[in-house]
Write a protein that holds these residues in place. Structure first.
Motif, short mmCIF file in Angstrom:
data_model
loop_
_atom_site.label_atom_id
_atom_site.label_comp_id
_atom_site.label_asym_id
_atom_site.label_seq_id
_atom_site.Cartn_x
_atom_site.Cartn_y
_atom_site.Cartn_z
N LEU A 25 -36.26 9.31 -5.64
CA LEU A 25 -35.68 10.00 -4.48
C LEU A 25 -34.53 10.88 -4.92
CD1 LEU A 25 -35.32 7.06 -1.90
CD2 LEU A 25 -37.01 8.90 -1.85
N LYS A 26 -34.38 12.00 -4.25
CA LYS A 26 -33.18 12.82 -4.35
C LYS A 26 -32.54 12.77 -2.97
CE LYS A 26 -31.34 17.34 -5.55
NZ LYS A 26 -31.67 18.71 -6.00
N VAL A 27 -31.32 12.25 -2.91
CA VAL A 27 -30.65 12.08 -1.63
C VAL A 27 -29.25 12.68 -1.66
CG1 VAL A 27 -31.93 9.98 -1.07
CG2 VAL A 27 -29.72 9.80 -2.20
N LYS A 28 -28.77 13.02 -0.49
CA LYS A 28 -27.40 13.51 -0.33
C LYS A 28 -26.68 12.57 0.63
CE LYS A 28 -24.66 17.45 1.18
NZ LYS A 28 -24.71 18.81 1.72
N PRO A 29 -25.77 11.73 0.12
CA PRO A 29 -24.99 10.87 1.01
C PRO A 29 -24.12 11.75 1.92
CG PRO A 29 -24.80 10.16 -1.28
CD PRO A 29 -25.45 11.50 -1.29
N LEU A 30 -24.14 11.50 3.21
CA LEU A 30 -23.42 12.37 4.14
C LEU A 30 -22.03 11.85 4.50
CD1 LEU A 30 -26.39 13.39 6.44
CD2 LEU A 30 -25.41 14.62 4.50
N ARG A 31 -21.83 10.54 4.44
CA ARG A 31 -20.51 9.98 4.77
C ARG A 31 -20.14 8.95 3.71
NH1 ARG A 31 -20.05 8.19 10.80
NH2 ARG A 31 -17.85 8.39 10.30
N THR A 32 -18.98 9.16 3.10
CA THR A 32 -18.50 8.22 2.09
C THR A 32 -17.13 7.70 2.51
OG1 THR A 32 -17.41 9.92 0.76
CG2 THR A 32 -19.73 9.43 0.23
N ALA A 33 -16.74 6.59 1.90
CA ALA A 33 -15.42 6.02 2.19
C ALA A 33 -14.33 7.01 1.85
CB ALA A 33 -15.23 4.72 1.41
N THR A 34 -14.50 7.75 0.76
CA THR A 34 -13.51 8.74 0.35
C THR A 34 -13.43 9.89 1.34
OG1 THR A 34 -13.85 8.18 -1.97
CG2 THR A 34 -12.81 10.29 -1.51
N SER A 35 -14.58 10.46 1.71
CA SER A 35 -14.55 11.62 2.60
C SER A 35 -14.06 11.27 4.00
CB SER A 35 -15.93 12.30 2.68
OG SER A 35 -16.87 11.45 3.33
N GLU A 36 -14.32 10.05 4.44
CA GLU A 36 -13.91 9.62 5.78
C GLU A 36 -12.57 8.88 5.77
OE1 GLU A 36 -15.69 10.31 8.61
OE2 GLU A 36 -17.15 11.43 7.41
N GLN A 37 -12.05 8.60 4.58
CA GLN A 37 -10.79 7.89 4.41
C GLN A 37 -10.78 6.57 5.19
OE1 GLN A 37 -7.66 10.68 5.29
NE2 GLN A 37 -8.01 11.80 3.41
N MET A 38 -11.83 5.76 4.93
CA MET A 38 -11.92 4.45 5.58
C MET A 38 -12.60 3.45 4.66
SD MET A 38 -15.01 5.26 8.38
CE MET A 38 -13.90 5.08 9.68
N ASP A 39 -12.43 2.20 4.97
CA ASP A 39 -13.09 1.13 4.24
C ASP A 39 -14.60 1.27 4.44
OD1 ASP A 39 -12.81 -1.67 2.96
OD2 ASP A 39 -14.13 -2.00 4.68
N PRO A 40 -15.40 1.08 3.39
CA PRO A 40 -16.85 1.27 3.54
C PRO A 40 -17.50 0.30 4.51
CG PRO A 40 -16.34 0.46 1.34
CD PRO A 40 -15.04 0.75 2.02
N GLY A 41 -16.94 -0.87 4.69
CA GLY A 41 -17.54 -1.87 5.57
C GLY A 41 -18.06 -3.05 4.76
N LYS A 42 -18.52 -4.07 5.47
CA LYS A 42 -19.07 -5.27 4.85
C LYS A 42 -20.30 -4.91 4.03
CE LYS A 42 -21.27 -9.62 5.96
NZ LYS A 42 -22.07 -10.28 6.97
N ARG A 43 -20.39 -5.44 2.81
CA ARG A 43 -21.52 -5.15 1.95
C ARG A 43 -22.81 -5.65 2.62
NH1 ARG A 43 -23.08 -3.83 -3.25
NH2 ARG A 43 -24.85 -5.00 -4.09
N PRO A 44 -23.79 -4.77 2.73
CA PRO A 44 -25.08 -5.20 3.30
C PRO A 44 -25.75 -6.28 2.46
CG PRO A 44 -24.91 -2.81 3.29
CD PRO A 44 -23.77 -3.34 2.47
N GLU A 45 -26.53 -7.10 3.09
CA GLU A 45 -27.29 -8.13 2.40
C GLU A 45 -28.46 -7.49 1.66
OE1 GLU A 45 -28.44 -11.39 4.88
OE2 GLU A 45 -26.47 -11.48 5.82
N GLU A 46 -28.92 -8.19 0.64
CA GLU A 46 -30.07 -7.72 -0.13
C GLU A 46 -31.24 -7.64 0.79
OE1 GLU A 46 -30.06 -6.78 -3.45
OE2 GLU A 46 -27.95 -7.21 -3.55
#
Length: 107
Positions: free
Chosen positions: A86-107
């Motif tokens: 896959l070639k993907v473009k992440p649209l929202r990151t913790a850095t760009s939004e200046q926020m905590d990424p959130g709880k790590r998703p489960e496997e």
């Protein structure tokens, strides 16, 4: 093993079946996932530029409809199990939004 190219970052291989959101995070992309990978918040939205990300499931379809996301190339990375390159473009990151990424998703 599938290869992921994260636009603006780098390419890496992942084990087949891994959630895209975890593959991104584990390889240095600070993708948001504010709801913990439960297809509710859409903060893990990525543009799929190339490759087959698989079908859109019921949970993802519901979240996309609720948020008005109509473009089939805009996908929730928490709902994609990587099985192909896959070639993907992440649209929202913790850095760009200046926020905590959130709880790590489960496997």
């Amino acid at each position: 093993m599938p290869t992921i190219h994260a636009e603006g970052y780098h390419s890496f291989t992942v084990e087949s079946g891994k959630k895209l959101v975890l593959a991104l995070e584990d390889n240095g992309v600070d993708i948001l996932h504010r709801c913990g990978g439960n297809a509710r918040c859409t903060t893990c939205l990525c543009e799929v530029i190339d490759g087959d990300a698989g079908p859109i499931g019921e949970a993802e379809a519901g979240a996309r409809e609720k948020k008005g996301i109509e473009d089939d190339n805009m996908r929730l990375s928490c709902q994609i199990r990587v099985t192909n390159d896959l070639k993907v473009k992440p649209l929202r990151t913790a850095t760009s939004e200046q926020m905590d990424p959130g709880k790590r998703p489960e496997e």
